[in-house]
Design an enzyme around this catalytic site. Structure first.
Site, PDB file in Angstrom:
ATOM      1  N   SER A 109      44.548  46.049  14.598  1.00 10.90           N
ATOM      2  CA  SER A 109      45.083  47.033  13.661  1.00 10.90           C
ATOM      3  C   SER A 109      43.932  47.717  12.941  1.00 10.90           C
ATOM      4  CB  SER A 109      45.988  46.351  12.629  1.00 10.90           C
ATOM      5  OG  SER A 109      46.396  47.272  11.624  1.00 10.90           O
ATOM      6  N   TYR A 156      47.423  40.201   6.352  1.00 11.33           N
ATOM      7  CA  TYR A 156      47.555  40.894   7.645  1.00 11.33           C
ATOM      8  C   TYR A 156      46.202  41.461   8.071  1.00 11.33           C
ATOM      9  CZ  TYR A 156      49.306  44.049  11.251  1.00 11.33           C
ATOM     10  OH  TYR A 156      49.516  44.691  12.445  1.00 11.33           O
TER      11      TYR A 156
END
Length: 267
Positions: free
Chosen positions: A129, A142
């Site tokens: 990501s 995350y």
């Protein structure tokens, strides 16, 4: 001969888009889901695999090798989101997201590598990501899992290169998927010192996802990487500002970059 592809987390979102796209391009695609249902609705073969259960990982890969005799490409896509202030987020939930996003991906690689070594060929693509390049407020866990997977990709690439295996990672930005529905959301506690800022940022995150890019862009990127003779280690797929934010982090002083992020997130 069609290349054999394994894509984890392929029952929806980015994973399903990649699997559908590659199957339409003539690849022999096996997608995975923890609990495959309505498999007739998929243009590829959907099989059971839970990245938290090593026995299901081994069974899935054994099934593919038994049927196809090889495994050419692994797309490590399965993952989960998590939001919340570091102080308010239960530590067990922190461990859970690391187990899925980092250790789950590692366990799938570990299961695939023996067959790829035997073939003296293979390509592993880890889906990370853009959030993994920076610590984002209320998404720190995350960011940390995806940043760790980027680093693991670098190390693994060097370790397996002598066996003819290539390892790379692709960092998507915001895409219009159902990831928000599958996130673990730390509750907005009434007594929390972060209540107002966290709630405002939850609303902002959901707006970013709903206004995100079409997952077909990720499918196109994966297809191009597969057909690149010597792929890079890191790829980014997202909007201009998302990718430019990584450049800014490299060149700006830490506190200046932090201030830009805080302004963006209205902190």
């Amino acid at each position: 001969m069609s290349k054999v592809v394994l894509i984890t987390g392929a029952s929806s979102g980015i994973g399903k888009s990649i699997a559908t796209f590659l199957s339409e391009k003539g690849y022999k695609v096996y997608g995975t889901s923890r609990n495959p249902k309505n498999t007739e609705n998929f243009s590829f073969t959907l099989i059971a695999l839970d990245v938290l259960k090593v026995d299901t990982i081994n069974s899935a890969i054994d099934l593919i090798i038994q049927k196809e005799g090889r495994l050419d490409i692994l797309v490590n896509n399965a993952g989960m989101g998590i939001t919340g202030p570091i102080e308010d987020t239960p530590t067990d939930e922190m461990r859970a997201v690391f187990n899925t996003n980092l250790f789950g991906a590692i366990d799938v690689m570990k299961a695939a590598l023996p067959q790829m070594r035997k073939q003296n060929s293979g390509l592993i693509i880890n889906v990370t990501s853009i959030a993994g390049y920076m610590g984002l407020p209320f998404r720190g866990l995350y960011s940390a899992t995806k940043g760790a997977l980027e680093t693991i990709t670098e190390a693994t690439s060097m370790e397996v290169k002598p066996f003819g295996i290539k390892v790379t990672c692709v960092a998507p930005g915001d895409f219009a998927t159902n990831i928000a529905a599958g996130r673990y959301h730390t509750p907005v506690f009434e007594t929390s010192a972060y209540k107002e800022n966290y709630q405002a940022n939850l609303n902002l995150m959901d707006a970013h996802v709903s206004g995100g890019m079409d997952p077909i862009e990720m499918a196109n990127a994966i297809f191009k990487i597969i057909n690149t003779k010597n792929p890079k280690i890191h790829y980014k797929v997202g909007g201009f500002m998302e990718k430019f934010s990584i450049v800014l982090k490299r060149i700006l002083p830490d506190r200046m970059y932090e201030k830009i992020l805080m302004n963006h997130y209205k902190l």
